[in-house]
Design an enzyme around this catalytic site. Sequence first.
Site, PDB file in Angstrom:
ATOM      1  CG  ASP A  56      -2.187  -1.004   0.997  1.00 27.39           C
ATOM      2  OD1 ASP A  56      -2.074  -1.672   0.340  1.00 27.39           O
ATOM      3  OD2 ASP A  56      -2.318  -1.382   2.607  1.00 27.39           O
ATOM      4  NE  ARG A 110     -18.700  -4.038 -22.537  1.00 30.39           N
ATOM      5  CZ  ARG A 110     -18.951  -6.019 -23.003  1.00 30.39           C
ATOM      6  NH1 ARG A 110     -17.592  -6.816 -22.590  1.00 30.39           N
ATOM      7  NH2 ARG A 110     -19.693  -6.611 -22.839  1.00 30.39           N
TER       8      ARG A 110
HETATM    9  O1  F6P Z   1      -2.054  -3.772   3.293  1.00 28.14           O
HETATM   10  C1  F6P Z   1      -2.129  -4.644   1.978  1.00 28.14           C
HETATM   11  C2  F6P Z   1      -3.580  -5.000   1.816  1.00 28.14           C
HETATM   12  O2  F6P Z   1      -3.086  -6.053   0.381  1.00 28.14           O
HETATM   13  C3  F6P Z   1      -4.461  -4.307   1.746  1.00 28.14           C
HETATM   14  O3  F6P Z   1      -3.965  -3.573  -0.194  1.00 28.14           O
HETATM   15  C4  F6P Z   1      -5.954  -4.792   1.652  1.00 28.14           C
HETATM   16  O4  F6P Z   1      -6.788  -4.065   1.477  1.00 28.14           O
HETATM   17  C5  F6P Z   1      -5.677  -5.258   2.824  1.00 28.14           C
HETATM   18  O5  F6P Z   1      -4.027  -6.163   3.190  1.00 28.14           O
HETATM   19  C6  F6P Z   1      -5.787  -6.752   2.677  1.00 28.14           C
HETATM   20  O6  F6P Z   1      -6.004  -7.318   3.727  1.00 28.14           O
HETATM   21  P1  F6P Z   1      -6.759  -9.045   3.770  1.00 28.14           P
HETATM   22  O7  F6P Z   1      -5.066  -9.809   3.430  1.00 28.14           O
HETATM   23  O8  F6P Z   1      -6.331  -9.149   5.449  1.00 28.14           O
HETATM   24  O9  F6P Z   1      -8.244  -9.504   3.382  1.00 28.14           O
END
Ligand code: F6P
Length: 337
Positions: free
Chosen positions: A134, A169
Site C-alpha cells: 500500500d 465500453r
Molecule cells: O495491506 C495490504 C492489503 O493487501 C490491502 O491493500 C488490503 O486492503 C488488505 O491488505 C487486505 O487484507 P486481508 O489480507 O486481511 O484480506
Amino acid sequence: MRIGILTSGGDCPGINATIRGVCKTAIHHYGMEVMGIHSGFQGLLTKDVELFTDKSLSGLLNMGGTILGTSREKPFKKGGMTEDGIHKPSLIVQNMAELGIDALVCIGGNGTQKTAAKFAAMGVNIVSVPKTIDNDIWGTDISFGFDTAVSIATDAIDRLHSTASSHKRVMVIEVMGHKAGWIALYSGMAGGGDIILLPEIPYNIESICDVIHNRVKRGKTYTIVVVAEGIKTDGKKRPAEYIAQKIEECTGIETRETVLGYIQRGGSPTPFDRNLSTRIGGHATELIANGEFGRMVAMKGDEISSIPLSEVAGKLKLVTESHDLIVQGRRMGICFG
Ligand code: F6P
C-alpha cells in the site's frame, strides 16, 4: 548474539528477500545467530520457531509470500489480556528470554509498527522494517512490495484497454491500497487511466459522467476508470461495482468492472523490490549490531536511514493533491473525481 525475526500482517512481495537480507547479513557479517519465528507474534506466544542456517536462506530472493508465515495477531489488543487472564506482551517477553532471543526484527505494516513501538516502550530490543504493497507507512518514502503491486496493476490496466476499445465500453478496475490511493495513482497513471479515484480526493459521479460524455464527443470510444479500494461508496457494494453501476446509470454506456484483488500481493518481487528488500534487511541488522533499538528502517529518496518507532506509530502516509503525478495528470486532462 541471537536475533529473532518475524513477519506480521498481510504478505507482500519482497518479504523473503528481506528475511534473506537480515539473516545473511547477521550470519555472514556479524556472526550472529538467527531464529525464525513462525506466524508473526502468534509464534512468540507459542514458541513456534526455527533456527536458521545458511541453507535455510537459499532461494529466497525471488520467492513470493513469506517462508515464516504470517498472522494478524495483535498482542496488545484488548489490554493484551487473554480470556484466561494471561498478559500476552509479558508472555512474549518471557518466551523471548527463554528462547535466548536478544533482539527482534519485525517485518510488517502499520499495525505491526504500532505493536513494535509498544514493545520498544516496554524495553524490548526491537527494530522494525516497513512492509506493505500500500506504500502508506509514515516516515519512509517507499516500502518494498509497492513497486511489484504497481507493475501487476499496470499490466492489468494495459490489458483492459484492448477489450474496452473493442466493445466501446467503460471499464472500471479496482486496485488495493487500503485507505491510501498510492497503487491507484501510480498504476492508473502508468496504465493510461482516464479517470482515477483515490480515497484522498472526494469525487462526484455527475462530473465523472460529464468527463465520459465529453470523451465520447471528442471521438474517444472507451474510458478506463481506476478506483482505489478505499474510496467512499454506499458501503454495500465493492467500489468497482458501485462506480460501474453509477456510471452506466448516468451515461447509458455499457460499463464493466474488474476487481484485481490478491494477485497484486502474490508472486515474485520486481528487481527494484528485491534490491530495496536487500538494502532494508541489511540495514535492520546493522541497527541491531549498533544497539540502535526502537527504530524503523526508512528510505529518504535513495538514502537508507531509520526513524524512532514512536514517531511512526498511529500515522498514515496518504497521497496529497500537490503530488506531481496528480498535478501533471490534471494538466493532461485526467480526471481525479
Ligand atoms: O495491506 C495490504 C492489503 O493487501 C490491502 O491493500 C488490503 O486492503 C488488505 O491488505 C487486505 O487484507 P486481508 O489480507 O486481511 O484480506
